[in-house]
Write a protein that holds these residues in place. Sequence first.
Motif, mmCIF file in Angstrom:
data_model
loop_
_atom_site.group_PDB
_atom_site.id
_atom_site.type_symbol
_atom_site.label_atom_id
_atom_site.label_comp_id
_atom_site.label_asym_id
_atom_site.label_seq_id
_atom_site.Cartn_x
_atom_site.Cartn_y
_atom_site.Cartn_z
ATOM 1 N N GLU A 56 -13.497 54.644 -48.502
ATOM 2 C CA GLU A 56 -13.565 53.208 -48.794
ATOM 3 C C GLU A 56 -15.011 52.741 -48.860
ATOM 4 O O GLU A 56 -15.373 51.937 -49.716
ATOM 5 C CB GLU A 56 -12.788 52.415 -47.740
ATOM 6 C CG GLU A 56 -11.287 52.593 -47.837
ATOM 7 C CD GLU A 56 -10.548 51.919 -46.695
ATOM 8 O OE1 GLU A 56 -11.174 51.631 -45.647
ATOM 9 O OE2 GLU A 56 -9.333 51.693 -46.840
ATOM 10 N N ILE A 57 -15.846 53.237 -47.958
ATOM 11 C CA ILE A 57 -17.270 52.877 -47.962
ATOM 12 C C ILE A 57 -17.927 53.406 -49.227
ATOM 13 O O ILE A 57 -18.680 52.684 -49.904
ATOM 14 C CB ILE A 57 -17.975 53.413 -46.698
ATOM 15 C CG1 ILE A 57 -17.489 52.666 -45.461
ATOM 16 C CG2 ILE A 57 -19.489 53.304 -46.828
ATOM 17 C CD1 ILE A 57 -17.926 53.284 -44.140
ATOM 18 N N ASP A 58 -17.645 54.668 -49.562
ATOM 19 C CA ASP A 58 -18.235 55.263 -50.765
ATOM 20 C C ASP A 58 -17.782 54.542 -52.028
ATOM 21 O O ASP A 58 -18.532 54.467 -53.007
ATOM 22 C CB ASP A 58 -17.875 56.751 -50.863
ATOM 23 C CG ASP A 58 -18.561 57.591 -49.799
ATOM 24 O OD1 ASP A 58 -19.533 57.105 -49.165
ATOM 25 O OD2 ASP A 58 -18.133 58.741 -49.595
ATOM 26 N N GLY A 59 -16.567 54.031 -52.002
ATOM 27 C CA GLY A 59 -16.028 53.312 -53.154
ATOM 28 C C GLY A 59 -16.462 51.857 -53.227
ATOM 29 O O GLY A 59 -16.130 51.161 -54.182
ATOM 30 N N GLY A 60 -17.153 51.369 -52.224
ATOM 31 C CA GLY A 60 -17.627 49.987 -52.222
ATOM 32 C C GLY A 60 -16.609 48.984 -51.723
ATOM 33 O O GLY A 60 -16.837 47.786 -51.786
ATOM 34 N N VAL A 61 -15.484 49.450 -51.210
ATOM 35 C CA VAL A 61 -14.441 48.554 -50.718
ATOM 36 C C VAL A 61 -14.782 48.037 -49.325
ATOM 37 O O VAL A 61 -14.460 46.920 -48.958
ATOM 38 C CB VAL A 61 -13.076 49.296 -50.688
ATOM 39 C CG1 VAL A 61 -11.979 48.415 -50.119
ATOM 40 C CG2 VAL A 61 -12.721 49.769 -52.083
ATOM 41 N N LYS A 65 -22.581 52.683 -44.442
ATOM 42 C CA LYS A 65 -23.482 53.646 -45.086
ATOM 43 C C LYS A 65 -22.649 54.658 -45.873
ATOM 44 O O LYS A 65 -21.735 55.272 -45.335
ATOM 45 C CB LYS A 65 -24.328 54.368 -44.038
ATOM 46 C CG LYS A 65 -25.315 53.468 -43.343
ATOM 47 C CD LYS A 65 -26.162 54.268 -42.359
ATOM 48 C CE LYS A 65 -27.170 53.383 -41.687
ATOM 49 N NZ LYS A 65 -26.647 52.672 -40.541
ATOM 50 N N THR A 66 -23.019 54.852 -47.135
ATOM 51 C CA THR A 66 -22.298 55.810 -47.973
ATOM 52 C C THR A 66 -22.627 57.235 -47.546
ATOM 53 O O THR A 66 -23.579 57.464 -46.789
ATOM 54 C CB THR A 66 -22.677 55.629 -49.457
ATOM 55 O OG1 THR A 66 -24.060 55.940 -49.613
ATOM 56 C CG2 THR A 66 -22.387 54.223 -49.943
ATOM 57 N N SER A 67 -21.867 58.171 -48.060
ATOM 58 C CA SER A 67 -22.086 59.580 -47.742
ATOM 59 C C SER A 67 -23.481 60.025 -48.183
ATOM 60 O O SER A 67 -24.132 60.804 -47.497
ATOM 61 C CB SER A 67 -21.038 60.451 -48.423
ATOM 62 O OG SER A 67 -19.760 60.148 -47.934
ATOM 63 N N GLU A 68 -23.931 59.533 -49.335
ATOM 64 C CA GLU A 68 -25.271 59.876 -49.824
ATOM 65 C C GLU A 68 -26.337 59.355 -48.875
ATOM 66 O O GLU A 68 -27.309 60.053 -48.571
ATOM 67 C CB GLU A 68 -25.491 59.306 -51.218
ATOM 68 C CG GLU A 68 -24.675 59.977 -52.297
ATOM 69 C CD GLU A 68 -24.859 59.315 -53.651
ATOM 70 O OE1 GLU A 68 -25.647 58.359 -53.767
ATOM 71 O OE2 GLU A 68 -24.200 59.764 -54.603
ATOM 72 N N GLU A 69 -26.173 58.124 -48.413
ATOM 73 C CA GLU A 69 -27.146 57.551 -47.479
ATOM 74 C C GLU A 69 -27.162 58.319 -46.164
ATOM 75 O O GLU A 69 -28.227 58.585 -45.610
ATOM 76 C CB GLU A 69 -26.829 56.071 -47.222
ATOM 77 C CG GLU A 69 -27.058 55.177 -48.416
ATOM 78 C CD GLU A 69 -26.537 53.767 -48.212
ATOM 79 O OE1 GLU A 69 -27.087 52.859 -48.839
ATOM 80 O OE2 GLU A 69 -25.577 53.579 -47.436
ATOM 81 N N LEU A 70 -25.991 58.693 -45.685
ATOM 82 C CA LEU A 70 -25.917 59.462 -44.442
ATOM 83 C C LEU A 70 -26.586 60.821 -44.594
ATOM 84 O O LEU A 70 -27.293 61.282 -43.688
ATOM 85 C CB LEU A 70 -24.460 59.629 -44.005
ATOM 86 C CG LEU A 70 -23.749 58.343 -43.556
ATOM 87 C CD1 LEU A 70 -22.269 58.604 -43.335
ATOM 88 C CD2 LEU A 70 -24.391 57.780 -42.310
ATOM 89 N N ALA A 71 -26.388 61.465 -45.746
ATOM 90 C CA ALA A 71 -27.026 62.761 -45.996
ATOM 91 C C ALA A 71 -28.542 62.606 -46.075
ATOM 92 O O ALA A 71 -29.291 63.446 -45.547
ATOM 93 C CB ALA A 71 -26.488 63.370 -47.285
#
Length: 107
Positions: A56-61, A65-71
């Motif tokens: 849901e976070i990655d999808g903007g819902v 922090k998105t998965s990319e930001e966490l990485a």
Amino acid sequence: MARPSKYPPELRERAVRMVLESRVDYPHEAAAIRSIAAKLGITSTESVRKWVRQAEIDGGVRAGKTSEELAEIKALKRENAELRRANEILKSASAFFAAELDRPNRY
């Protein structure tokens, strides 16, 4: 270092997709997660819940922090730790060589 995931990414994606598609068939999301986790042989419903939240976070819902930001944060922390170790080594080396320069010659 974190242990590798017990579940392959394909299974995670399938579980998330199934939960998102079947929310209307269950009285609440927790029931959908429990049912789908049992169908797919996933022992921890909490894992499925986390996967759904991250999707849901990655999808903007959902905010977070998105998965990319966490990485990226993880990589930057690793780099920061490596640079701190290098600085400590350089400080120790410079102190050692400075002490060598201050010693009187024996010859």
